[in-house]
Design an enzyme around this catalytic site. Sequence first.
Site, mmCIF file in Angstrom:
data_model
loop_
_atom_site.group_PDB
_atom_site.id
_atom_site.type_symbol
_atom_site.label_atom_id
_atom_site.label_comp_id
_atom_site.label_asym_id
_atom_site.label_seq_id
_atom_site.Cartn_x
_atom_site.Cartn_y
_atom_site.Cartn_z
ATOM 1 N N ARG A 113 0.834 -1.201 0.000
ATOM 2 C CA ARG A 113 0.000 0.000 0.000
ATOM 3 C C ARG A 113 0.863 1.243 0.000
ATOM 4 O O ARG A 113 1.946 1.280 0.577
ATOM 5 C CB ARG A 113 -0.889 0.011 1.235
ATOM 6 N N CYS A 142 0.129 5.637 0.500
ATOM 7 C CA CYS A 142 -0.872 6.609 0.929
ATOM 8 C C CYS A 142 -0.290 8.008 0.721
ATOM 9 O O CYS A 142 0.841 8.266 1.122
ATOM 10 C CB CYS A 142 -1.235 6.380 2.396
#
Length: 138
Positions: free
Chosen positions: A107, A109
């Site tokens: 991930r 962000c």
Amino acid sequence: MASLIRKLISTGNAARVIAPYNQAVIADRTVYVSGCLGMDKTTMQLVPGGAAAQTEMALKNLEAILIAAGSGIDKVVKNSVFLKDLNDFGEVNEAYKKVFCKDFPARSCFQVAKLPMDALVEIECIALTGDVKTVSAQ
């Protein structure tokens, strides 16, 4: 040489797209899901309640699109999360880990200047289709 299939995915189980793109595209066994906002599929409006509520709805939309593509949350290999305000990072993570609760995908962000519809969060992903076995390399 065999040709690859490029399959366009659209489902009424998630909020419709708001611009000229598809909810997802499958290339071979890889699903590329476009950015999902925290929009209610019926009203096509952002849900109230702040970043956590929008994250929960965005993830519901994302999951519906994955299912339509023959994939699922358990087959996600990479998420990208875009936030209007990085100060919402904690509450977004709390909502996120209710859906991604084990065998976490990769991930990233980012805080961005502005999101469509003045959303607080947008989430896109890359996932696989078919039989997928998860192993840990240690």
